[in-house]
Design an enzyme around this catalytic site. Sequence first.
Site, PDB file in Angstrom:
ATOM      1  N   HIS A   1       0.827  -1.207   0.000  1.00 44.24           N
ATOM      2  CA  HIS A   1       0.000   0.000   0.000  1.00 44.24           C
ATOM      3  C   HIS A   1       0.862   1.257   0.000  1.00 44.24           C
ATOM      4  CE1 HIS A   1      -2.851   2.827   2.272  1.00 44.24           C
ATOM      5  NE2 HIS A   1      -3.452   2.572   1.126  1.00 44.24           N
TER       6      HIS A   1
ATOM      7  N   GLU B   1       0.498  -0.595  -4.682  1.00 46.11           N
ATOM      8  CA  GLU B   1      -0.656   0.284  -4.846  1.00 46.11           C
ATOM      9  C   GLU B   1      -0.149   1.705  -4.747  1.00 46.11           C
ATOM     10  OE1 GLU B   1      -3.970   2.878  -3.315  1.00 46.11           O
ATOM     11  OE2 GLU B   1      -2.006   2.420  -2.440  1.00 46.11           O
TER      12      GLU B   1
ATOM     13  N   GLU C   1      -4.700   4.051  -8.014  1.00 49.43           N
ATOM     14  CA  GLU C   1      -5.930   4.704  -7.568  1.00 49.43           C
ATOM     15  C   GLU C   1      -5.973   6.108  -8.148  1.00 49.43           C
ATOM     16  OE1 GLU C   1      -8.332   6.437  -3.700  1.00 49.43           O
ATOM     17  OE2 GLU C   1      -6.758   4.947  -3.354  1.00 49.43           O
TER      18      GLU C   1
END
Length: 242
Positions: free
Chosen positions: A7, A34, A106
């Site tokens: 992450h 991510e 994202e």
Amino acid sequence: MTQIFAHRGYSASFAENTLGAFLEAEKAGADGVELDVQLTKDGELVVIHDEKVDRTTNGNGLVKDFLFKDLRKLNANKKSPKTEPIPTLKEVFEWLTSNKLLCNIELKNALFPYKGMEEKVIHLIRKFNLMDRIILSSFNHYSVVYCYSLAPEIETAPLFMEGIYMPWIYSQAIRAKGIHPRYSTMPDDVMINTLNSGIAVRPYTVNKEDDIHRLFKINCTAIITDDPIKALKLRKQYEKRP
């Protein structure tokens, strides 16, 4: 076996969303990373989570109000003597060409729509021939649908903060091949039904041992975690089982 996505890179121990954190995630053995993407005032794709630079850098103000040359002067590693700039998405893609990691991007366009960001991101993905290694996600589901319309060959996955009824039906309706729910809002049976419907499930941000075990037990597609080292150690327990 459940994949492990770091992450914002290996953010438990390194400055989030920096090239350093991504390199450390690779060294740790993560299956993917991510990251978060926004646009500068002059249209550069940059990797940073918050709409404001205040928390993660030594600057202040909104990302969208910075020219890239000024944003680049900020230190994205303000808690350490080592200075690291906010990376561009292009720089991350250049690094990805040196390995086989997956990458969940994202799009941070729920608060500010960032007109044209989807086109820019998809153009760069195609330029680096990373279509099979990228997952595009966003809390802005209109953007997720728009990404699919622009590039059906690239996987999309809506992000959810709260629980959703029959998420596999919703995913199929918007042509998403995956969902990225908050791990605490989706019961096991809902995840299993989603997985059995052919939809990938990658919960975020999973850091506690009990939660990691829970998701490994149901063979979730992936977990998104700040600490890939911890998750990898726990996964080895399952890899040894017959």
